[in-house]
Structure formats: C-alpha cells, structure tokens
Scaffold this motif. Structure first.
Motif, PDB file in Angstrom:
ATOM      1  N   ASN A 135       0.830  -1.206   0.000  1.00  0.00           N
ATOM      2  CA  ASN A 135       0.000   0.000   0.000  1.00  0.00           C
ATOM      3  C   ASN A 135       0.864   1.256   0.000  1.00  0.00           C
ATOM      4  N   THR A 136       1.893   1.256   0.802  1.00  0.00           N
ATOM      5  CA  THR A 136       2.799   2.403   0.887  1.00  0.00           C
ATOM      6  C   THR A 136       3.523   2.614  -0.434  1.00  0.00           C
ATOM      7  N   ILE A 137       3.992   1.542  -1.035  1.00  0.00           N
ATOM      8  CA  ILE A 137       4.711   1.640  -2.309  1.00  0.00           C
ATOM      9  C   ILE A 137       3.812   2.230  -3.386  1.00  0.00           C
ATOM     10  N   LEU A 138       2.583   1.765  -3.480  1.00  0.00           N
ATOM     11  CA  LEU A 138       1.659   2.269  -4.493  1.00  0.00           C
ATOM     12  C   LEU A 138       1.377   3.757  -4.314  1.00  0.00           C
ATOM     13  N   VAL A 139       1.057   4.151  -3.095  1.00  0.00           N
ATOM     14  CA  VAL A 139       0.716   5.555  -2.844  1.00  0.00           C
ATOM     15  C   VAL A 139       1.940   6.451  -3.054  1.00  0.00           C
ATOM     16  N   ASN A 140       3.090   6.056  -2.526  1.00  0.00           N
ATOM     17  CA  ASN A 140       4.284   6.884  -2.690  1.00  0.00           C
ATOM     18  C   ASN A 140       4.705   6.975  -4.151  1.00  0.00           C
ATOM     19  N   GLY A 141       4.600   5.884  -4.893  1.00  0.00           N
ATOM     20  CA  GLY A 141       4.924   5.908  -6.312  1.00  0.00           C
ATOM     21  C   GLY A 141       4.023   6.857  -7.077  1.00  0.00           C
ATOM     22  N   ALA A 142       2.736   6.824  -6.766  1.00  0.00           N
ATOM     23  CA  ALA A 142       1.788   7.723  -7.431  1.00  0.00           C
ATOM     24  C   ALA A 142       2.067   9.184  -7.061  1.00  0.00           C
ATOM     25  N   LYS A 143       2.424   9.438  -5.811  1.00  0.00           N
ATOM     26  CA  LYS A 143       2.743  10.808  -5.388  1.00  0.00           C
ATOM     27  C   LYS A 143       3.981  11.329  -6.110  1.00  0.00           C
ATOM     28  N   ILE A 144       4.975  10.478  -6.268  1.00  0.00           N
ATOM     29  CA  ILE A 144       6.191  10.870  -6.989  1.00  0.00           C
ATOM     30  C   ILE A 144       5.851  11.200  -8.440  1.00  0.00           C
ATOM     31  N   SER A 145       5.040  10.347  -9.070  1.00  0.00           N
ATOM     32  CA  SER A 145       4.638  10.593 -10.455  1.00  0.00           C
ATOM     33  C   SER A 145       3.839  11.886 -10.580  1.00  0.00           C
ATOM     34  N   LEU A 146       2.992  12.177  -9.595  1.00  0.00           N
ATOM     35  CA  LEU A 146       2.217  13.418  -9.617  1.00  0.00           C
ATOM     36  C   LEU A 146       3.136  14.630  -9.519  1.00  0.00           C
ATOM     37  N   SER A 147       4.127  14.573  -8.658  1.00  0.00           N
ATOM     38  CA  SER A 147       5.035  15.720  -8.539  1.00  0.00           C
ATOM     39  C   SER A 147       5.857  15.905  -9.816  1.00  0.00           C
ATOM     40  N   LYS A 148       6.234  14.812 -10.472  1.00  0.00           N
ATOM     41  CA  LYS A 148       6.946  14.908 -11.744  1.00  0.00           C
ATOM     42  C   LYS A 148       6.027  15.432 -12.843  1.00  0.00           C
ATOM     43  N   LEU A 149       4.763  15.037 -12.801  1.00  0.00           N
ATOM     44  CA  LEU A 149       3.785  15.533 -13.759  1.00  0.00           C
ATOM     45  C   LEU A 149       3.646  17.049 -13.644  1.00  0.00           C
ATOM     46  N   LYS A 150       3.607  17.543 -12.432  1.00  0.00           N
ATOM     47  CA  LYS A 150       3.471  18.987 -12.215  1.00  0.00           C
ATOM     48  C   LYS A 150       4.670  19.761 -12.746  1.00  0.00           C
ATOM     49  N   ARG A 151       5.845  19.152 -12.738  1.00  0.00           N
ATOM     50  CA  ARG A 151       7.069  19.825 -13.199  1.00  0.00           C
ATOM     51  C   ARG A 151       7.358  19.599 -14.678  1.00  0.00           C
ATOM     52  N   ALA A 152       6.649  18.673 -15.302  1.00  0.00           N
ATOM     53  CA  ALA A 152       6.938  18.308 -16.698  1.00  0.00           C
ATOM     54  C   ALA A 152       6.697  19.504 -17.626  1.00  0.00           C
TER      55      ALA A 152
ATOM     56  N   ALA B  25       5.984  14.192 -21.771  1.00  0.00           N
ATOM     57  CA  ALA B  25       6.385  13.919 -20.379  1.00  0.00           C
ATOM     58  C   ALA B  25       5.157  13.875 -19.472  1.00  0.00           C
ATOM     59  N   ARG B  26       4.260  14.856 -19.660  1.00  0.00           N
ATOM     60  CA  ARG B  26       3.037  14.876 -18.839  1.00  0.00           C
ATOM     61  C   ARG B  26       2.206  13.621 -19.082  1.00  0.00           C
ATOM     62  N   LEU B  27       2.090  13.241 -20.333  1.00  0.00           N
ATOM     63  CA  LEU B  27       1.317  12.046 -20.665  1.00  0.00           C
ATOM     64  C   LEU B  27       1.926  10.799 -20.035  1.00  0.00           C
ATOM     65  N   TYR B  28       3.248  10.713 -20.040  1.00  0.00           N
ATOM     66  CA  TYR B  28       3.949   9.566 -19.444  1.00  0.00           C
ATOM     67  C   TYR B  28       3.651   9.468 -17.951  1.00  0.00           C
ATOM     68  N   TYR B  29       3.786  10.570 -17.231  1.00  0.00           N
ATOM     69  CA  TYR B  29       3.555  10.528 -15.780  1.00  0.00           C
ATOM     70  C   TYR B  29       2.076  10.309 -15.460  1.00  0.00           C
ATOM     71  N   PHE B  30       1.193  10.864 -16.301  1.00  0.00           N
ATOM     72  CA  PHE B  30      -0.230  10.625 -16.116  1.00  0.00           C
ATOM     73  C   PHE B  30      -0.544   9.136 -16.288  1.00  0.00           C
TER      74      PHE B  30
ATOM     75  N   VAL C  76      -4.352  18.534 -13.459  1.00  0.00           N
ATOM     76  CA  VAL C  76      -3.075  19.152 -13.827  1.00  0.00           C
ATOM     77  C   VAL C  76      -2.794  18.950 -15.310  1.00  0.00           C
ATOM     78  N   HIS C  77      -2.986  17.748 -15.791  1.00  0.00           N
ATOM     79  CA  HIS C  77      -2.698  17.423 -17.195  1.00  0.00           C
ATOM     80  C   HIS C  77      -3.615  18.215 -18.137  1.00  0.00           C
ATOM     81  N   MET C  78      -4.892  18.239 -17.836  1.00  0.00           N
ATOM     82  CA  MET C  78      -5.832  18.963 -18.699  1.00  0.00           C
ATOM     83  C   MET C  78      -5.601  20.476 -18.648  1.00  0.00           C
ATOM     84  N   GLN C  79      -5.282  20.989 -17.486  1.00  0.00           N
ATOM     85  CA  GLN C  79      -5.009  22.424 -17.347  1.00  0.00           C
ATOM     86  C   GLN C  79      -3.776  22.815 -18.153  1.00  0.00           C
ATOM     87  N   ALA C  80      -2.737  21.994 -18.095  1.00  0.00           N
ATOM     88  CA  ALA C  80      -1.524  22.268 -18.867  1.00  0.00           C
ATOM     89  C   ALA C  80      -1.816  22.213 -20.363  1.00  0.00           C
TER      90      ALA C  80
END
Length: 110
Positions: free
Chosen positions: A35-52, A57-62, A97-101
């Motif tokens: 459970n921790t791995i899944l949530v933390n992995g998704a949070k990391i991907s979300l933060s990378k999506l915001k910086r893409a 790149a955004r599509l990949y992280y999404f 985030v993806h749609m707004q970008a």
C-alpha cells in the motif's frame, strides 16, 4: 543431555546470528508495504507531472499514475480501500493538472 563446550556454544550462537541476518536480508513485503509503495509511487509521479515541460512527459507521468490506480484494483493483493481512495484522489489531481496544462498550451498556440 550432554553439556556443551564453550566452542560448541559459540558456534551455535554464530549460526543463530547468521540465520537472523539472512532472514533480515530478504524480508517479505507485507500488505502495508504494498500500500505504501503504491501511494508513494503515485505521489512521486504526480510531482513529476506537475514539473513536466512537454506534453509527452506529462502524458507519461499521467499514464504511470493510471497504472498505480489500475494495480490497486487487483483483488486479493492485500491493497486496502484507503489506498484505493488515495490513488483515486491522486489520479483526479493528475487529470486536472494534465488537462489544465493542455488548455494553457492550446491557448498559447492560438
């Protein structure tokens, strides 16, 4: 029962320590860890999506976040309902985030 010599007692103690080290070296993942791995992995991907900076790149992280959400739907994998809810919320944020970008990028082009 026969008495142990000092050497035998020392060997037994060393074997026990070695067995303990081996079991600690290869721990099994518990349900909480998954459970921790899944949530933390998704949070990391979300933060990378915001910086893409690029659409690709955004599509990949999404898509990564979508995979975490998809995996959470597996039954019998020990994934809790709380984890599923957190992943749904992260996916919702990622969609926004993806749609707004994309909207901002399209406004700049026209």
């Amino acid at each position: 029962m026969t008495a142990m010599t000092k050497r035998q007692a020392l060997r037994l103690q060393q074997e026990l320590q070695q067995n303990n080290r081996q079991s600690k070296r290869h721990p099994l993942l518990s349900e909480t860890d998954i459970n921790t791995i899944l949530v933390n992995g998704a949070k990391i991907s979300l933060s990378k999506l915001k910086r893409a900076k690029t659409f690709d790149a955004r599509l990949y992280y999404f898509a990564e976040i979508g995979v975490y959400l998809e995996v959470s739907l597996s039954r019998g994998a020990g994934i809790s309902d709380e984890t599923r809810d957190q992943l749904r919320e992260i996916h919702r944020q990622a969609t926004h985030v993806h749609m707004q970008a994309n909207k901002q990028f399209n406004q700049v082009e026209t």
